[in-house]
Design an enzyme around this catalytic site. Sequence first.
Site, PDB file in Angstrom:
ATOM      1  N   HIS A  25       1.347 -11.125  -5.604  1.00 58.93           N
ATOM      2  CA  HIS A  25       0.989 -10.539  -6.902  1.00 58.93           C
ATOM      3  C   HIS A  25       1.773 -11.278  -7.984  1.00 58.93           C
ATOM      4  CE1 HIS A  25       0.244  -7.670 -10.072  1.00 58.93           C
ATOM      5  NE2 HIS A  25      -0.567  -6.994  -9.288  1.00 58.93           N
ATOM      6  N   GLU A  69      -1.394  -4.961 -12.513  1.00 60.42           N
ATOM      7  CA  GLU A  69      -2.301  -5.859 -13.215  1.00 60.42           C
ATOM      8  C   GLU A  69      -2.882  -5.166 -14.449  1.00 60.42           C
ATOM      9  OE1 GLU A  69      -4.523  -8.269 -10.538  1.00 60.42           O
ATOM     10  OE2 GLU A  69      -6.357  -7.995 -11.690  1.00 60.42           O
ATOM     11  N   PHE A  93      -9.810  -5.927 -15.190  1.00 63.15           N
ATOM     12  CA  PHE A  93      -8.889  -6.409 -14.161  1.00 63.15           C
ATOM     13  C   PHE A  93      -9.238  -7.863 -13.860  1.00 63.15           C
ATOM     14  CE2 PHE A  93      -6.132  -3.916 -11.046  1.00 63.15           C
ATOM     15  CZ  PHE A  93      -5.619  -3.067 -12.008  1.00 63.15           C
ATOM     16  N   ARG A 107      -7.964 -11.096  -2.515  1.00 68.38           N
ATOM     17  CA  ARG A 107      -8.518  -9.801  -2.921  1.00 68.38           C
ATOM     18  C   ARG A 107      -8.442  -9.633  -4.438  1.00 68.38           C
ATOM     19  NH1 ARG A 107      -6.273  -4.738  -4.287  1.00 68.38           N
ATOM     20  NH2 ARG A 107      -4.141  -5.297  -3.750  1.00 68.38           N
ATOM     21  N   GLN A 150      -1.585 -12.127  -0.007  1.00 66.39           N
ATOM     22  CA  GLN A 150      -1.635 -12.103  -1.472  1.00 66.39           C
ATOM     23  C   GLN A 150      -0.246 -11.984  -2.090  1.00 66.39           C
ATOM     24  OE1 GLN A 150      -3.668  -8.802  -3.975  1.00 66.39           O
ATOM     25  NE2 GLN A 150      -4.842 -10.679  -4.257  1.00 66.39           N
ATOM     26  N   ARG A 177      -5.545 -13.104  -8.891  1.00 71.28           N
ATOM     27  CA  ARG A 177      -4.112 -13.116  -8.614  1.00 71.28           C
ATOM     28  C   ARG A 177      -3.602 -14.425  -8.042  1.00 71.28           C
ATOM     29  NH1 ARG A 177      -3.749  -6.914  -6.337  1.00 71.28           N
ATOM     30  NH2 ARG A 177      -3.962  -6.031  -8.404  1.00 71.28           N
ATOM     31  N   HIS A 204       2.310  -9.124  -1.790  1.00 72.79           N
ATOM     32  CA  HIS A 204       1.744  -7.851  -2.238  1.00 72.79           C
ATOM     33  C   HIS A 204       0.734  -7.241  -1.270  1.00 72.79           C
ATOM     34  CE1 HIS A 204       0.384  -4.763  -4.967  1.00 72.79           C
ATOM     35  NE2 HIS A 204      -0.849  -5.243  -4.986  1.00 72.79           N
ATOM     36  N   LEU A 246       6.381  -3.501  -8.237  1.00 74.95           N
ATOM     37  CA  LEU A 246       5.135  -3.952  -8.852  1.00 74.95           C
ATOM     38  C   LEU A 246       5.019  -3.550 -10.323  1.00 74.95           C
ATOM     39  CD1 LEU A 246       2.335  -5.281  -8.171  1.00 74.95           C
ATOM     40  CD2 LEU A 246       1.467  -2.958  -8.237  1.00 74.95           C
TER      41      LEU A 246
HETATM   42  C1  LIG Z   1       2.867  -1.086  -5.319  1.00 72.60           C
HETATM   43  C2  LIG Z   1       1.426  -1.218  -4.958  1.00 72.60           C
HETATM   44  C3  LIG Z   1       0.443  -0.971  -5.896  1.00 72.60           C
HETATM   45  C4  LIG Z   1      -0.900  -1.109  -5.567  1.00 72.60           C
HETATM   46  N1  LIG Z   1      -1.842  -0.856  -6.522  1.00 72.60           N
HETATM   47  C5  LIG Z   1      -3.155  -0.948  -6.193  1.00 72.60           C
HETATM   48  C6  LIG Z   1      -4.159  -0.627  -7.144  1.00 72.60           C
HETATM   49  O1  LIG Z   1      -3.883  -0.226  -8.271  1.00 72.60           O
HETATM   50  N2  LIG Z   1      -5.451  -0.768  -6.771  1.00 72.60           N
HETATM   51  C7  LIG Z   1      -5.820  -1.171  -5.522  1.00 72.60           C
HETATM   52  O2  LIG Z   1      -7.021  -1.252  -5.242  1.00 72.60           O
HETATM   53  N3  LIG Z   1      -4.883  -1.438  -4.594  1.00 72.60           N
HETATM   54  C8  LIG Z   1      -3.564  -1.335  -4.900  1.00 72.60           C
HETATM   55  N4  LIG Z   1      -2.617  -1.611  -3.952  1.00 72.60           N
HETATM   56  C9  LIG Z   1      -3.038  -1.822  -2.565  1.00 72.60           C
HETATM   57  C10 LIG Z   1      -3.411  -0.479  -1.938  1.00 72.60           C
HETATM   58  O3  LIG Z   1      -2.641   0.538  -2.489  1.00 72.60           O
HETATM   59  C11 LIG Z   1      -3.197  -0.486  -0.424  1.00 72.60           C
HETATM   60  O4  LIG Z   1      -3.790  -1.611   0.151  1.00 72.60           O
HETATM   61  C12 LIG Z   1      -3.812   0.767   0.202  1.00 72.60           C
HETATM   62  O5  LIG Z   1      -3.389   1.925  -0.463  1.00 72.60           O
HETATM   63  C13 LIG Z   1      -3.481   0.847   1.675  1.00 72.60           C
HETATM   64  O6  LIG Z   1      -3.927   2.085   2.167  1.00 72.60           O
HETATM   65  P1  LIG Z   1      -4.016   2.380   3.720  1.00 72.60           P
HETATM   66  O7  LIG Z   1      -4.578   3.740   3.852  1.00 72.60           O
HETATM   67  O8  LIG Z   1      -4.685   1.272   4.400  1.00 72.60           O
HETATM   68  O9  LIG Z   1      -2.494   2.345   4.209  1.00 72.60           O
HETATM   69  P2  LIG Z   1      -1.155   3.012   3.642  1.00 72.60           P
HETATM   70  O10 LIG Z   1      -1.373   3.851   2.462  1.00 72.60           O
HETATM   71  O11 LIG Z   1      -0.174   1.911   3.550  1.00 72.60           O
HETATM   72  O12 LIG Z   1      -0.750   3.986   4.817  1.00 72.60           O
HETATM   73  C14 LIG Z   1      -0.350   3.528   6.084  1.00 72.60           C
HETATM   74  C15 LIG Z   1      -0.086   4.728   6.957  1.00 72.60           C
HETATM   75  O13 LIG Z   1       0.135   4.307   8.300  1.00 72.60           O
HETATM   76  C16 LIG Z   1       1.227   5.016   8.852  1.00 72.60           C
HETATM   77  N5  LIG Z   1       1.750   4.195   9.941  1.00 72.60           N
HETATM   78  C17 LIG Z   1       1.910   2.855   9.976  1.00 72.60           C
HETATM   79  N6  LIG Z   1       2.333   2.458  11.180  1.00 72.60           N
HETATM   80  C18 LIG Z   1       2.444   3.575  11.935  1.00 72.60           C
HETATM   81  C19 LIG Z   1       2.812   3.827  13.283  1.00 72.60           C
HETATM   82  N7  LIG Z   1       3.142   2.840  14.113  1.00 72.60           N
HETATM   83  N8  LIG Z   1       2.838   5.091  13.714  1.00 72.60           N
HETATM   84  C20 LIG Z   1       2.507   6.141  12.883  1.00 72.60           C
HETATM   85  N9  LIG Z   1       2.109   5.939  11.604  1.00 72.60           N
HETATM   86  C21 LIG Z   1       2.081   4.675  11.146  1.00 72.60           C
HETATM   87  C22 LIG Z   1       2.146   5.260   7.684  1.00 72.60           C
HETATM   88  O14 LIG Z   1       2.977   6.349   7.926  1.00 72.60           O
HETATM   89  C23 LIG Z   1       1.124   5.540   6.571  1.00 72.60           C
HETATM   90  O15 LIG Z   1       0.764   6.919   6.607  1.00 72.60           O
HETATM   91  C24 LIG Z   1      -1.266  -1.489  -4.269  1.00 72.60           C
HETATM   92  C25 LIG Z   1      -0.291  -1.725  -3.318  1.00 72.60           C
HETATM   93  C26 LIG Z   1       1.044  -1.622  -3.665  1.00 72.60           C
HETATM   94  C27 LIG Z   1       2.079  -1.960  -2.618  1.00 72.60           C
END
Ligand SMILES: Cc1cc2nc3c(=O)[nH]c(=O)nc-3n(C[C@H](O)[C@H](O)[C@H](O)COP(=O)(O)OP(=O)(O)OC[C@H]3O[C@@H](n4cnc5c(N)ncnc54)[C@H](O)[C@@H]3O)c2cc1C
Length: 566
Positions: free
Chosen positions: A233, A246, A118, A377, A231, A277, A342, A243
């Site tokens: 992407h 990568e 990566f 990141r 960031q 990135r 991203h 997306l």
């Molecule tokens: C398309 C894509 C691909 C990616 N691929 C990678 C990868 O391969 N490797 C990597 O390391 N990272 C990757 N990332 C980044 C990574 O996936 C995310 O940063 C990470 O999964 C975020 O996880 P989280 O648990 O912080 O939040 P999220 O998974 O975004 O979850 C947020 C949660 O908060 C809840 N929520 C938000 N606001 C409220 C509210 N006011 N009230 C109630 N619930 C609320 C939502 O319902 C959800 O359940 C990618 C991101 C994207 C967009």
Amino acid sequence: MIKHQMVVVGAGLAGLRAAIEAHDRGIDVAVISKVHPVRSHSVAAQGGINGALANNPDGKEDNPERHAFDTVKGSDYLADQDAVLIMTEDAPKVIIEMENWGVPFSRTPEGRIAQRPFGGAGFPRTAYASDKTGHALLHAMYEQTVKRKIKVYEEWIVLSLAIEDGQTHGLTAMNMLTGQVEGFVAESVVFATGGAGRIYKQSTNAMINTGFGMAIAYKAGIPLKDMEFVQFHPTSLFGTNILITEGARGEGGYLFNNKGERFMEKYAPSVMELAPRDIVSRSIFTEVMEGRGFENAYVHLDLTHLGEEKIKERLPGIRDIAIHFAGVDPVKEPLPIQPSQHYTMGGIDCNADGETVAKGFYAAGEAACVSVHGANRLGGNSLLDTIVFGKRAGVAVAKYLNGSNKPKASEEAVSKALKSMNDRIAELKNSTGNENPQEVRDRLKEVMNQKVGIYRNKEDLASALKEIEELKERYKHIHLNYKGEKYNLDLIRNLELEGKLLVAEVITKGALLREESRGSHSRRDFTERNDSEWLKHTMAHYAEEGAKIDYKEVTMGTWEPQARKY
Ligand SMILES: Cc1cc2nc3c(=O)[nH]c(=O)nc-3n(C[C@H](O)[C@H](O)[C@H](O)COP(=O)(O)OP(=O)(O)OC[C@H]3O[C@@H](n4cnc5c(N)ncnc54)[C@H](O)[C@@H]3O)c2cc1C
């Protein structure tokens, strides 16, 4: 009133991991999520999760220190080095634990967990489950949640926090199905609400990633840190900005301009397409701006030389997306790609245990800023961050709640928050203001895309800030089109719009003040990194009249800042 010892907001990887850990330590914990848990954005992660397992034949020399160094260098030296070491040392354990919980990681021929190269990584370090790693991880994590019978309030949206005199008492949340707003009394609250991508017009993020959680915490007096570091992407599909992982470059994909040149040769000759990135995004942007893009908008990501078998085995999801959303089969033709918002490097200011300035209030995952990503990141480090720091937040909360000096949550504080939220909703529903909220939202996204994007300058940032201030004013006069109780998305979207405006303002103000270029923050008028003045974290504090900004020291360690060359 609903009562729990601990409420986790967010059912992505960070939130569920925190809840599981606290539950296993005897805490009465509930999770609130505005969507069903497995629709959280974590499910969309494609490329993989980093950890120095040293499984790949080319990666035998890898170890957590090397992973930490790559992360610190990738962050352009803005990450806190102690926190980075915690993350990289935990990484192999976290990946093995997820494997034990049933994640079907892709394998080496000898049967070990496979690792792909990566960007910005010295070794192939990214463990993956084909190109659906987030899907595999989140489903395994959700199974563990179900197994423990942890209560999940799904399709409930949290609207405000009850924090008084630096002490957490609970929150208010709306049951989206009925429109009823309830008070939750809790001694401890963890925000794992994900990123803020959807304040930009072009983003790879899910529609639910509005940054509302960050804004709620900010309004309740918790500072946001380093928000100007956004960031972009390098490779999102032209047209939809979905997306393209990568991992596609990790597996050997090439980038070409309209002259058929592998242009990364000019920008990062030693690592080419696998530069971090920020660098690849700027390179693509420059190629297009200087007339070497296609249709003045995109470049090509070519995978054809990888061959059909490898594409189908390692990148099947990417192939599906390309066929369905761009009409292009990567086995036969290059993909049209362009950079797109991203990831939110900044977030709710917290330490490596998720602790914030308010007692009982914690943050984890993309909503939080520990900080391990600094100004940029590395791919694969976010999934790792969510699980490592989600778990650590769970440990810290359990310790806090099991401690002898047990705090007591005040029902009265939550009642007050509930009344004030119900008043706010009534005010919005009764508003006869003449502003159309959709126009405010669309304009905000446009402004962020155009003026607070990959390259920035004083003039654009100042003009963006002025427009955001005007949009905040217009927001005060919006009206709703739908005033019903049940599943009122018009109401919800427009409550969230206030949060979008606040987060956008913090990003823009931080970017305007930071007169240097570091990681993803690239100023045309201050093109160099300036460690003597700017090696510090930006801290934004909420005030009625607009964000107040001050700064905090970066925790350094073994690695002194060097020029960041690849
Ligand atoms: C398309 C894509 C691909 C990616 N691929 C990678 C990868 O391969 N490797 C990597 O390391 N990272 C990757 N990332 C980044 C990574 O996936 C995310 O940063 C990470 O999964 C975020 O996880 P989280 O648990 O912080 O939040 P999220 O998974 O975004 O979850 C947020 C949660 O908060 C809840 N929520 C938000 N606001 C409220 C509210 N006011 N009230 C109630 N619930 C609320 C939502 O319902 C959800 O359940 C990618 C991101 C994207 C967009």
